[in-house]
Design a protein around this motif. Structure first.
Motif, mmCIF file in Angstrom:
data_model
loop_
_atom_site.group_PDB
_atom_site.id
_atom_site.type_symbol
_atom_site.label_atom_id
_atom_site.label_comp_id
_atom_site.label_asym_id
_atom_site.label_seq_id
_atom_site.Cartn_x
_atom_site.Cartn_y
_atom_site.Cartn_z
ATOM 1 N N ALA A 51 52.920 17.296 45.180
ATOM 2 C CA ALA A 51 52.151 16.286 44.444
ATOM 3 C C ALA A 51 53.037 15.218 43.821
ATOM 4 O O ALA A 51 52.601 14.075 43.626
ATOM 5 C CB ALA A 51 51.302 16.960 43.376
ATOM 6 N N ILE A 104 49.617 19.346 37.690
ATOM 7 C CA ILE A 104 48.710 18.948 38.766
ATOM 8 C C ILE A 104 48.584 20.037 39.822
ATOM 9 O O ILE A 104 47.481 20.401 40.241
ATOM 10 C CB ILE A 104 49.200 17.635 39.411
ATOM 11 N N THR A 105 49.723 20.563 40.274
ATOM 12 C CA THR A 105 49.696 21.524 41.383
ATOM 13 C C THR A 105 48.930 22.804 41.046
ATOM 14 O O THR A 105 48.094 23.246 41.846
ATOM 15 C CB THR A 105 51.123 21.841 41.845
ATOM 16 N N ARG A 107 46.483 23.227 39.007
ATOM 17 C CA ARG A 107 45.053 22.928 38.946
ATOM 18 C C ARG A 107 44.480 22.721 40.348
ATOM 19 O O ARG A 107 43.371 23.175 40.662
ATOM 20 C CB ARG A 107 44.814 21.683 38.081
ATOM 21 N N TYR A 108 45.240 22.059 41.203
ATOM 22 C CA TYR A 108 44.813 21.845 42.589
ATOM 23 C C TYR A 108 44.650 23.182 43.309
ATOM 24 O O TYR A 108 43.646 23.415 43.998
ATOM 25 C CB TYR A 108 45.845 20.971 43.301
ATOM 26 N N GLU A 111 41.584 25.184 41.713
ATOM 27 C CA GLU A 111 40.281 24.684 42.151
ATOM 28 C C GLU A 111 40.046 25.015 43.619
ATOM 29 O O GLU A 111 38.913 25.328 44.022
ATOM 30 C CB GLU A 111 40.180 23.176 41.915
ATOM 31 N N LEU A 173 47.040 24.771 50.438
ATOM 32 C CA LEU A 173 46.895 24.284 49.071
ATOM 33 C C LEU A 173 48.190 23.855 48.389
ATOM 34 O O LEU A 173 48.128 23.137 47.403
ATOM 35 C CB LEU A 173 46.208 25.349 48.210
ATOM 36 N N SER A 174 49.320 24.330 48.817
ATOM 37 C CA SER A 174 50.521 23.958 48.068
ATOM 38 C C SER A 174 51.760 24.124 48.922
ATOM 39 O O SER A 174 51.768 24.889 49.879
ATOM 40 C CB SER A 174 50.673 24.833 46.822
ATOM 41 N N LEU A 261 45.206 16.657 49.684
ATOM 42 C CA LEU A 261 45.756 16.431 48.348
ATOM 43 C C LEU A 261 45.482 15.011 47.884
ATOM 44 O O LEU A 261 45.148 14.782 46.710
ATOM 45 C CB LEU A 261 47.254 16.722 48.348
ATOM 46 N N TRP A 264 41.909 14.782 46.629
ATOM 47 C CA TRP A 264 41.745 15.489 45.355
ATOM 48 C C TRP A 264 42.322 14.666 44.210
ATOM 49 O O TRP A 264 41.719 14.550 43.138
ATOM 50 C CB TRP A 264 42.424 16.852 45.437
ATOM 51 N N LEU A 265 43.497 14.071 44.415
ATOM 52 C CA LEU A 265 44.121 13.245 43.384
ATOM 53 C C LEU A 265 43.297 11.995 43.091
ATOM 54 O O LEU A 265 43.193 11.558 41.937
ATOM 55 C CB LEU A 265 45.535 12.854 43.813
ATOM 56 N N ARG A 268 40.230 13.040 41.015
ATOM 57 C CA ARG A 268 40.554 13.397 39.629
ATOM 58 C C ARG A 268 41.101 12.211 38.840
ATOM 59 O O ARG A 268 41.440 12.354 37.668
ATOM 60 C CB ARG A 268 41.583 14.542 39.599
#
Length: 298
Positions: A51, A104-105, A107-108, A111, A173-174, A261, A264-265, A268
């Motif tokens: 992120a 940020i990461t 929470r991403y 969720e 997701l990451s 990502l 999503w950013l 938000r």
């Protein structure tokens, strides 16, 4: 913290020096300090969450992702998991208080895991804490019904009897990545065109060698102590720490990961405009597998 194991190996072996590099490693307390140092040119590269590349590049291209160091679906066990305490009586996450590391990461990821469980992220009471260890402490102290916990705290939690509700084992997701400042990336691309030494490519080669070292010693557990040190695990709390398998050869994020990502950013309000794939990722500096040579032990 586990991703720092790769950097730790470069300290045990003359890996950077063997690739003609003089590297000074600097540690930061949080991602915002690191992002400021990159933006100001105080540092040239960083090992950080994906992120950060979006945050740094939202107004202009300042950095490029040149390599993925760690991602969940490169291994058979999760990097993050949603946990509940032993003996917890509830069956639904919705309506519960959930501890999560700030940033940020997390929470991403949180969720995304809730979406997989078909739970509306807005239906939980989020409690942001300092890190994964603090999230685990909140769970164990009964302050929350569930907690999002990353490795290595995750392994310690499972040793203590925590129950995994869901994890990011096979998700997009990451990931932990290497960022380089764009001027250095551009210089390296020019060097490749002119058949000269490309600094960024040599750095990736060095990390590939370190990753080979780690992955090849999984069964022997030779680097378990190093991983426990980097993960800040105290003796006796990491007996079940699973040895991570890092992606090899050098990898970069795929377009789907960037798109997910990015959206999503935007949703938000972290980004005001889209950041597209080639604005954050530079895949052209990865060495070919045929170029790989393991590091020499001394």
């Amino acid at each position: 913290p586990l991703g720092l194991s790769v950097t730790g190996v470069t300290g045990d072996r003359p890996i950077f020096e063997g690739n003609g590099l003089d590297v000074r490693i600097v540690y930061f307390e949080d991602s915002s300090q690191m992002e400021n140092a990159l933006a100001s040119g105080e540092i040239d590269a960083a090992l950080t969450d994906f992120a950060s590349a979006f945050v740094l590049n939202q107004e202009s291209e300042q950095v490029k992702v040149v390599m993925t160091v760690l991602r969940p679906y490169s291994r058979a066990t999760p990097l993050w998991a949603l946990l509940k305490a032993p003996g917890a009586s509830y069956t639904e996450i919705a309506g519960q208080r959930l501890a999560i590391p700030e940033g940020i990461t997390p929470r991403y990821i949180g969720e995304g895991i809730l979406d997989d469980l078909e739970v509306d992220p807005e239906s939980v009471d989020w409690l942001e804490v300092d890190d994964g260890w603090a999230a685990l402490t909140a769970l164990e102290n009964g302050e929350v019904a569930a907690a999002l916990v990353p490795e290595p705290a995750l392994s310690a939690a499972m040793e203590r009897g925590a129950i995994s509700v869901a994890d990011n084992r096979w998700s997009l997701l990451s990931q932990l990545v290497v960022l380089f400042r764009k001027p250095l990336v551009d210089e390296s691309l020019d060097a490749l065109k002119n058949e000269k030494t490309a600094v960024v490519k040599q750095f990736i080669k060095s990390y590939e060698q370190a990753i080979w070292e780690l992955n090849s010693k999984v069964e022997s557990g030779e680097y378990r102590d190093l991983m426990m040190e980097m993960g800040e695990l105290s003796p006796g709390t990491g007996d079940s720490l699973s040895m991570v398998l890092f992606p090899w050869p050098a990898d970069v994020p795929i377009e789907t990961e960037v798109e997910n990502l990015n959206q999503w950013l935007l949703d938000r309000g972290v980004l005001s405009q889209p950041v597209h794939y080639l604005q954050v990722v530079e895949p052209a500096l990865r060495p070919s597998p045929e170029e790989f040579v393991p590091c020499h032990e001394e």
